[in-house]
Scaffold this active site. Structure first.
Site, PDB file in Angstrom:
ATOM      1  N   SER A  52       1.262  -1.491   0.379  1.00  0.00           N
ATOM      2  CA  SER A  52      -0.118   0.001   0.475  1.00  0.00           C
ATOM      3  C   SER A  52       0.500   1.379   0.380  1.00  0.00           C
ATOM      4  O   SER A  52       0.129   2.844   0.020  1.00  0.00           O
ATOM      5  CB  SER A  52      -1.168   0.132   1.268  1.00  0.00           C
ATOM      6  N   LYS A  55       0.222   3.480  -2.414  1.00  0.00           N
ATOM      7  CA  LYS A  55      -0.992   5.100  -2.321  1.00  0.00           C
ATOM      8  C   LYS A  55      -0.390   6.331  -2.376  1.00  0.00           C
ATOM      9  O   LYS A  55      -0.968   7.125  -2.050  1.00  0.00           O
ATOM     10  CB  LYS A  55      -1.572   4.657  -1.374  1.00  0.00           C
ATOM     11  N   SER A 112      -5.574   3.204   5.424  1.00  0.00           N
ATOM     12  CA  SER A 112      -4.960   2.859   3.939  1.00  0.00           C
ATOM     13  C   SER A 112      -6.442   1.928   2.866  1.00  0.00           C
ATOM     14  O   SER A 112      -5.811   1.121   2.480  1.00  0.00           O
ATOM     15  CB  SER A 112      -4.073   1.919   4.114  1.00  0.00           C
ATOM     16  N   LYS A 220       3.114   6.531   4.989  1.00  0.00           N
ATOM     17  CA  LYS A 220       2.328   5.482   4.453  1.00  0.00           C
ATOM     18  C   LYS A 220       2.730   4.118   4.859  1.00  0.00           C
ATOM     19  O   LYS A 220       4.227   3.746   4.518  1.00  0.00           O
ATOM     20  CB  LYS A 220       1.883   5.764   3.158  1.00  0.00           C
TER      21      LYS A 220
END
Length: 276
Positions: A52, A55, A112, A220
């Site tokens: 993730s 992202k 997320s 993130k």
């Protein structure tokens, strides 16, 4: 008489003798945001699954649209069947459900949410596929030469997910671009706990450094079976912001420990100064 121009800029100074630093993860980078200077690197160009952490590019394109005036925080995004079909982390959007860009961004940054990432992508580009084309084009513009995106979430269960790769160095590049030119993203990435849907759905940040590391600003996390435990961890102290990228960590605690090791090293060894 010719005028002499005084150039003012930021430079990194080694404030103490840099000590040796080690991390357990097989691939890692520490970068200073303002200058883009790499302070530590370990297999930084190895092409790995980012999970993730992908992202960050989704957020970058979204923030570029907002700051460019083609998207507003108060705009509403409608969840498509495709967005609602995402697995992994999500807020369980219902088909046809409408949330604001503000709420979608919050859900992506804090928990997320794969469904919200896809919904934003479709809203901006018409389809996830078209958005991924934008992701790869922007990656090329940023010099992310180790990167190929096949989706906007980092999920690696699709048939073509074997081609979804990036590197610790490339993640640092896109993290820097997001933080340096779109700092309002930190309004979301620094949230520890919040809600969406009018307070009815709670969110708790997947990045535990936000609560436990002084000066943490984001950015993130990501994890899948194939990718292991990944993070782009950012923090700011004394006017200097650092980006620590960890890929393929064995466990979540090791991922956070490695990121803290790099951030501690950077803050202890370097200082950012403005010179004329």
């Amino acid at each position: 008489m010719k005028k002499i121009l005084a150039l003012m800029g930021a430079v990194l100074l080694l404030s103490v003798s840099a000590r040796a630093v080690e991390v357990s993860a097989p691939s890692a980078v520490l970068m200073e945001k303002e200058t883009g200077t790499v302070l530590f690197a370990k297999n930084e160009h190895e092409k790995l699954e980012p999970a993730s952490v992908t992202k960050i590019m989704t957020l970058l394109l979204t923030m570029e649209a907002i700051d460019g005036g083609t998207l507003r925080y108060e705009d509403t995004v409608t969840a498509s069947p495709h967005a609602c079909s995402m697995g992994g982390s999500q807020i369980w959007l219902k088909e046809g459900e409408r949330l604001t860009v503000d709420e979608m961004l919050k859900a992506v940054c804090v928990v997320s949410a794969n469904d919200c990432a896809v919904a934003l992508a479709e809203h901006l580009a018409g389809s996830e596929e078209a958005f991924v084309e934008r992701m790869n084009r922007r990656a090329a513009e940023l010099g992310m030469n180790d990167t190929t995106f096949v989706n906007c979430t980092g999920l690696d269960d699709g048939a073509d997910a074997v081609n979804h790769r990036t590197s610790a160095y490339d993640i640092a590049l896109m993290s820097r671009q997001l933080l340096k030119y779109h700092p309002l993203i930190k309004n979301y990435t620094t949230i520890w706990m919040d809600t969406v849907r009018g307070g009815t759905f709670g969110l708790s940040n997947t990045n535990k450094l936000i609560r436990f590391y002084s000066g943490a600003t984001g950015l993130k996390t990501g994890s899948t079976n194939a990718a292991g435990y990944c993070i782009s961890a950012t923090a700011e102290r004394d006017g200097m912001e650092l980006i620590a990228v960890i890929l393929k960590g064995k466990t979540s605690p090791e991922r956070f420990a490695d990121a803290q090791t790099l951030l501690n090293y950077g803050f202890a060894s370097y200082a950012l100064k403005t010179v004329i």
